[in-house]
Design a protein around this motif. Structure first.
Motif, PDB file in Angstrom:
ATOM      1  N   GLN A 248      -5.970   1.667  36.882  1.00  0.00           N
ATOM      2  CA  GLN A 248      -5.803   2.765  35.926  1.00  0.00           C
ATOM      3  C   GLN A 248      -6.893   3.832  36.050  1.00  0.00           C
ATOM      4  OE1 GLN A 248      -2.870   2.734  33.791  1.00  0.00           O
ATOM      5  NE2 GLN A 248      -2.556   1.258  35.457  1.00  0.00           N
ATOM      6  N   THR A 249      -7.966   3.521  36.774  1.00  0.00           N
ATOM      7  CA  THR A 249      -9.031   4.505  36.991  1.00  0.00           C
ATOM      8  C   THR A 249      -8.909   5.202  38.340  1.00  0.00           C
ATOM      9  OG1 THR A 249     -10.468   2.762  37.898  1.00  0.00           O
ATOM     10  CG2 THR A 249     -10.647   3.210  35.537  1.00  0.00           C
ATOM     11  N   LEU A 250      -7.891   4.854  39.125  1.00  0.00           N
ATOM     12  CA  LEU A 250      -7.763   5.337  40.504  1.00  0.00           C
ATOM     13  C   LEU A 250      -7.522   6.848  40.540  1.00  0.00           C
ATOM     14  CD1 LEU A 250      -7.887   3.792  43.188  1.00  0.00           C
ATOM     15  CD2 LEU A 250      -5.382   3.892  43.247  1.00  0.00           C
ATOM     16  N   LYS A 251      -8.302   7.543  41.406  1.00  0.00           N
ATOM     17  CA  LYS A 251      -8.152   8.980  41.590  1.00  0.00           C
ATOM     18  C   LYS A 251      -7.574   9.324  42.961  1.00  0.00           C
ATOM     19  CE  LYS A 251     -11.940  10.331  38.500  1.00  0.00           C
ATOM     20  NZ  LYS A 251     -13.224  11.084  38.405  1.00  0.00           N
ATOM     21  N   LEU A 252      -7.805   8.457  43.955  1.00  0.00           N
ATOM     22  CA  LEU A 252      -7.295   8.701  45.308  1.00  0.00           C
ATOM     23  C   LEU A 252      -6.648   7.432  45.849  1.00  0.00           C
ATOM     24  CD1 LEU A 252      -9.058  10.504  48.258  1.00  0.00           C
ATOM     25  CD2 LEU A 252      -8.039   8.264  48.602  1.00  0.00           C
ATOM     26  N   LEU A 253      -5.452   7.583  46.424  1.00  0.00           N
ATOM     27  CA  LEU A 253      -4.756   6.461  47.059  1.00  0.00           C
ATOM     28  C   LEU A 253      -4.224   6.926  48.408  1.00  0.00           C
ATOM     29  CD1 LEU A 253      -3.553   3.606  47.017  1.00  0.00           C
ATOM     30  CD2 LEU A 253      -1.567   4.538  45.797  1.00  0.00           C
ATOM     31  N   ASP A 254      -4.595   6.204  49.460  1.00  0.00           N
ATOM     32  CA  ASP A 254      -4.142   6.525  50.817  1.00  0.00           C
ATOM     33  C   ASP A 254      -3.249   5.399  51.335  1.00  0.00           C
ATOM     34  OD1 ASP A 254      -3.758   7.316  53.407  1.00  0.00           O
ATOM     35  OD2 ASP A 254      -5.883   7.578  53.899  1.00  0.00           O
ATOM     36  N   LEU A 255      -1.955   5.702  51.493  1.00  0.00           N
ATOM     37  CA  LEU A 255      -0.977   4.731  52.000  1.00  0.00           C
ATOM     38  C   LEU A 255      -0.465   5.140  53.386  1.00  0.00           C
ATOM     39  CD1 LEU A 255       1.053   4.141  48.715  1.00  0.00           C
ATOM     40  CD2 LEU A 255      -0.273   2.412  49.937  1.00  0.00           C
ATOM     41  N   SER A 256      -1.193   5.951  54.092  1.00  0.00           N
ATOM     42  CA  SER A 256      -0.746   6.456  55.396  1.00  0.00           C
ATOM     43  C   SER A 256      -0.454   5.327  56.379  1.00  0.00           C
ATOM     44  CB  SER A 256      -1.821   7.369  55.990  1.00  0.00           C
ATOM     45  OG  SER A 256      -2.049   8.480  55.167  1.00  0.00           O
ATOM     46  N   LEU A 278      -2.952  11.859  46.576  1.00  0.00           N
ATOM     47  CA  LEU A 278      -2.075  10.859  47.173  1.00  0.00           C
ATOM     48  C   LEU A 278      -1.821  11.248  48.623  1.00  0.00           C
ATOM     49  CD1 LEU A 278      -0.279   8.350  46.835  1.00  0.00           C
ATOM     50  CD2 LEU A 278       1.544   9.857  46.033  1.00  0.00           C
ATOM     51  N   ILE A 279      -2.170  10.342  49.544  1.00  0.00           N
ATOM     52  CA  ILE A 279      -2.029  10.607  50.977  1.00  0.00           C
ATOM     53  C   ILE A 279      -0.925   9.713  51.525  1.00  0.00           C
ATOM     54  CG2 ILE A 279      -3.243  10.718  53.187  1.00  0.00           C
ATOM     55  CD1 ILE A 279      -5.873  10.806  51.580  1.00  0.00           C
ATOM     56  N   PHE A 295      15.725  20.618  36.864  1.00  0.00           N
ATOM     57  CA  PHE A 295      15.076  21.754  37.488  1.00  0.00           C
ATOM     58  C   PHE A 295      14.598  22.728  36.412  1.00  0.00           C
ATOM     59  CE2 PHE A 295      17.801  20.471  41.135  1.00  0.00           C
ATOM     60  CZ  PHE A 295      16.767  20.233  42.029  1.00  0.00           C
ATOM     61  N   GLY A 296      13.413  23.259  36.627  1.00  0.00           N
ATOM     62  CA  GLY A 296      12.830  24.155  35.641  1.00  0.00           C
ATOM     63  C   GLY A 296      11.956  23.446  34.633  1.00  0.00           C
ATOM     64  N   CYS A 297      11.956  22.105  34.673  1.00  0.00           N
ATOM     65  CA  CYS A 297      11.129  21.311  33.765  1.00  0.00           C
ATOM     66  C   CYS A 297      10.110  20.514  34.575  1.00  0.00           C
ATOM     67  CB  CYS A 297      11.992  20.357  32.930  1.00  0.00           C
ATOM     68  SG  CYS A 297      13.259  21.188  31.952  1.00  0.00           S
ATOM     69  N   LYS A 298       9.041  20.105  33.931  1.00  0.00           N
ATOM     70  CA  LYS A 298       8.009  19.311  34.585  1.00  0.00           C
ATOM     71  C   LYS A 298       8.287  17.824  34.385  1.00  0.00           C
ATOM     72  CE  LYS A 298       5.655  22.834  36.050  1.00  0.00           C
ATOM     73  NZ  LYS A 298       5.645  23.186  37.495  1.00  0.00           N
ATOM     74  N   THR A 299       7.981  17.056  35.425  1.00  0.00           N
ATOM     75  CA  THR A 299       8.155  15.613  35.352  1.00  0.00           C
ATOM     76  C   THR A 299       6.969  14.967  34.638  1.00  0.00           C
ATOM     77  OG1 THR A 299       8.390  13.604  36.680  1.00  0.00           O
ATOM     78  CG2 THR A 299       7.091  15.365  37.637  1.00  0.00           C
ATOM     79  N   LYS A 300       7.193  13.784  34.087  1.00  0.00           N
ATOM     80  CA  LYS A 300       6.102  13.004  33.499  1.00  0.00           C
ATOM     81  C   LYS A 300       5.436  12.113  34.547  1.00  0.00           C
ATOM     82  CE  LYS A 300       8.024  12.975  28.823  1.00  0.00           C
ATOM     83  NZ  LYS A 300       8.534  12.133  27.696  1.00  0.00           N
ATOM     84  N   MET A 301       6.026  12.086  35.746  1.00  0.00           N
ATOM     85  CA  MET A 301       5.447  11.299  36.828  1.00  0.00           C
ATOM     86  C   MET A 301       4.228  12.027  37.416  1.00  0.00           C
ATOM     87  SD  MET A 301       8.827   9.933  38.841  1.00  0.00           S
ATOM     88  CE  MET A 301      10.061   8.914  38.035  1.00  0.00           C
ATOM     89  N   PHE A 302       3.295  11.263  37.928  1.00  0.00           N
ATOM     90  CA  PHE A 302       2.083  11.800  38.559  1.00  0.00           C
ATOM     91  C   PHE A 302       1.456  12.921  37.713  1.00  0.00           C
ATOM     92  CE2 PHE A 302       4.684  10.189  42.125  1.00  0.00           C
ATOM     93  CZ  PHE A 302       3.787   9.263  42.649  1.00  0.00           C
ATOM     94  N   ARG A 307      -3.510  16.915  44.648  1.00  0.00           N
ATOM     95  CA  ARG A 307      -3.456  17.056  46.109  1.00  0.00           C
ATOM     96  C   ARG A 307      -2.498  16.011  46.686  1.00  0.00           C
ATOM     97  NH1 ARG A 307      -8.429  17.656  44.281  1.00  0.00           N
ATOM     98  NH2 ARG A 307      -9.033  15.487  44.615  1.00  0.00           N
ATOM     99  N   LEU A 308      -1.528  16.484  47.467  1.00  0.00           N
ATOM    100  CA  LEU A 308      -0.497  15.616  48.044  1.00  0.00           C
ATOM    101  C   LEU A 308      -0.385  15.890  49.536  1.00  0.00           C
ATOM    102  CD1 LEU A 308       1.894  13.615  47.745  1.00  0.00           C
ATOM    103  CD2 LEU A 308       3.349  15.601  47.257  1.00  0.00           C
ATOM    104  N   ALA A 309      -0.419  14.831  50.344  1.00  0.00           N
ATOM    105  CA  ALA A 309      -0.229  14.950  51.796  1.00  0.00           C
ATOM    106  C   ALA A 309       1.011  14.169  52.201  1.00  0.00           C
ATOM    107  CB  ALA A 309      -1.456  14.425  52.534  1.00  0.00           C
ATOM    108  N   ILE A 310       2.033  14.870  52.703  1.00  0.00           N
ATOM    109  CA  ILE A 310       3.278  14.227  53.135  1.00  0.00           C
ATOM    110  C   ILE A 310       3.588  14.619  54.578  1.00  0.00           C
ATOM    111  CG2 ILE A 310       4.320  13.909  50.855  1.00  0.00           C
ATOM    112  CD1 ILE A 310       5.797  16.559  51.278  1.00  0.00           C
ATOM    113  N   ASN A 311       2.559  14.956  55.349  1.00  0.00           N
ATOM    114  CA  ASN A 311       2.778  15.362  56.737  1.00  0.00           C
ATOM    115  C   ASN A 311       3.207  14.179  57.604  1.00  0.00           C
ATOM    116  OD1 ASN A 311       0.057  15.325  55.591  1.00  0.00           O
ATOM    117  ND2 ASN A 311      -0.666  15.117  57.675  1.00  0.00           N
TER     118      ASN A 311
END
Length: 523
Positions: A248-256, A278-279, A295-302, A307-311
């Motif tokens: 619950q304190t996590l700020k960065l998660l790398d699952l590459s 999230l990487i 569409f037009g609304c914000k999600t409650k997820m994340f 910062r998001l990396a999906i490359n």
């Protein structure tokens, strides 16, 4: 257990997993069955003369070796003393020793210097014993007596074989904040563990290439109450589970470099309240969807994701980019090397489309989005899809403006852009070419007449590119700080004359710029 092979000239150390000690028919003495990290060094799958003595993940990843060819490793403190220039045998022999602390070398002499040596080791805060064959903790409390001030440890690529060994080492480092145990073949607990305060201050943990599963992560995470960064690359993680009361304190998660089953796996980690980065590089995802909002609304997820990396993935549809507009805190995106990137011939056009679709984005593919570039991208987007908007039921009269659901799904920000800048005027849409035909390129030379040290640059730009977008490109190309750019151009047909490019909303072709002309940049 993990061991390393000795006497193999093509590699300083070859890591492997020891399966068992055995006697082989027709051969005298004891043999060890090992599975190499590099299967090309093996010969079989653990089978000899029709009998399988052990199993390998790779059909040719196993070998039998003599015990004298195996290194079973050293304890942590021995590795520290060896790495930092202190060797016990020199002390016992009464010879001179040196202890290296960063760039400082301290000379120590004989038995009388033991206390001084230990006091110097106590100064160590950041320790790296990467690739030092560490396999166990050593004598109880010896680490805490000798290196009491350690905060950061790199134990990557050693011979650690169980999480218990890691805990034994960490239990003697009360202020441990950073731990890297990547590239160790570790057996992790898969059921509940007794929670202790061993890792109570741990903030950064790297478990890359350790073969840990997500279930095991959640089990061990009960003991990581303050963890902020977790690196889990290359672990064959395919399925995620929701973290309940952990991480619950996590700020960065790398699952590459973990091939996730599908993009919906992300929903399992979507409610980590403090996750900011999230990487997901090379995770095999082909789509992103947040089903809890329209569409037009914000999600409650994340909720905190910035910062998001999906490359390096398989994303091919613009719908996934549209979904990212739902993230309330997103500011930086990396998305290169996806099939979607091949849908536009001009990378600048692609960049402008992404900027226009995600309103709060400030950095795209590590390049800052300046206000001028955003304005140009949004104005262009509003104009490019204006005819499609009209055909789908859009209208300049607000009472009759009812674009279809299909159009709004494909262009969820279009209505907001019309409210921001006004609906596109009929004159703007006349002669508007389809987006796929907008790639007629002009070869232009870019010069900075007031900056002679700046070398001229040749660029190919679409003739339909607006002056606003040209400025956005030049800000990045020339690395210009946030100054107001003034553009003009010279042509061989207009010898000695400069034509000012004074309207940000006009395309290059409006000014009759041709191939070979020179654009002059001043600021």
């Amino acid at each position: 257990n993990n061991v390393s092979g000795l006497g193999y000239p093509s590699s300083r150390r070859i890591y492997n997993v020891l399966h068992l000690k055995m006697y082989l028919p027709y051969f005298s003495g004891i043999w060890l069955g090992v599975e190499w990290d590099d299967p090309q060094r093996g010969k079989h799958d653990g089978t000899y003369e029709g009998t399988q003595y052990f199993k390998c993940r790779h059909p040719r990843g196993g070998s039998f070796i003599r015990p004298n060819k195996a290194n079973f490793g050293v304890d942590f403190l021995t590795a520290v003393k060896d790495r930092y220039g202190l060797k016990e045998q020199d002390v016992q022999n009464g010879t001179k020793n040196t202890l290296v602390l960063g760039k400082k070398t301290v000379e120590l002499i004989g038995m009388d210097s033991i206390a001084e040596q230990q006091s110097q080791l106590n100064l160590l805060v950041d320790i790296s014993v990467r690739e030092c064959a560490v396999s166990h903790a050593g004598q109880k409390e010896e680490i805490s007596r000798t290196c009491a001030n350690i905060r950061h440890i790199n134990l990557s690529k050693n011979l650690l074989s169980s999480w218990d060994t890691v805990t034994d080492i960490a239990s003697q480092v009360p202020n441990l904040e950073t731990l890297n145990i990547s590239e160790n073949k570790i057996k992790f607990p898969s059921t509940s563990i007794s929670v202790s305060n061993v890792f109570s201050k741990l903030k950064v943990l790297a478990l890359n290439q350790t073969e840990i599963t997500w279930t095991e992560v959640l089990v061990c995470a009960q003991g990581w109450p303050a963890l902020e960064e977790l690196y889990l690359t290359s672990n064959n993680i395919t399925v995620l589970e929701r973290p309940d009361n952990v991480l619950q304190t996590l700020k960065l998660l790398d699952l590459s470099d973990n091939q996730l089953l599908d993009g919906d796996q992300l929903h399992q980690i979507a409610y980590l309240p403090r996750l900011e980065q999230l990487i997901l590089r090379n995770t095999g995802i082909s789509s992103i969807h947040f089903p809890d909002s329209e569409f037009g609304c914000k999600t409650k997820m994340f909720p905190s994701l910035k910062r998001l990396a999906i490359n390096d993935n398989k994303i091919s549809q613009w719908s996934s980019i549209n979904e990212l507009e739902k993230l309330p805190s997103l500011r930086s995106l990396q998305c290169h090397n996806n099939p979607l990137m091949d849908t536009e011939k001009n990378p600048e056009t692609l960049r402008q489309l992404i900027i226009a679709k995600i309103s709060q984005l400030e950095v795209l593919n590590k390049s800052e989005i300046l206000p001028a570039e955003r304005k140009g991208a949004e104005l262009d987007y509003r104009k490019i899809f204006g005819k499609e908007w009209l055909a789908a039921g859009g209208n300049w009269n607000p009472e009759r403006n009812k674009p279809s659901e299909e159009f709004l799904a494909a262009h969820p920000r279009y209505t907001a852009l019309c409210l921001k800048y006004g609906a596109p005027e009929e004159g703007e849409l006349k002669g508007q070419q389809p987006l796929t035909l907008k790639n007629q390129l002009l070869t232009l030379t870019i010069k900075c007449p007031d900056k002679p040290e700046q070398k001229p640059v040749e660029k190919k730009l679409p003739e339909s590119m607006t002056i606003q977008r040209v400025k956005g490109l030049l800000y990045r190309l020339l690395k210009i700080p946030g100054s107001e750019l003034k553009l003009s151009y010279e042509s061989s047909k207009l010898a000695g004359k400069e034509v000012e490019l004074d309207n940000d909303l006009k395309p290059l072709q409006f000014y009759s710029i041709e191939n070979g002309d020179c654009v002059l940049v001043r600021w």
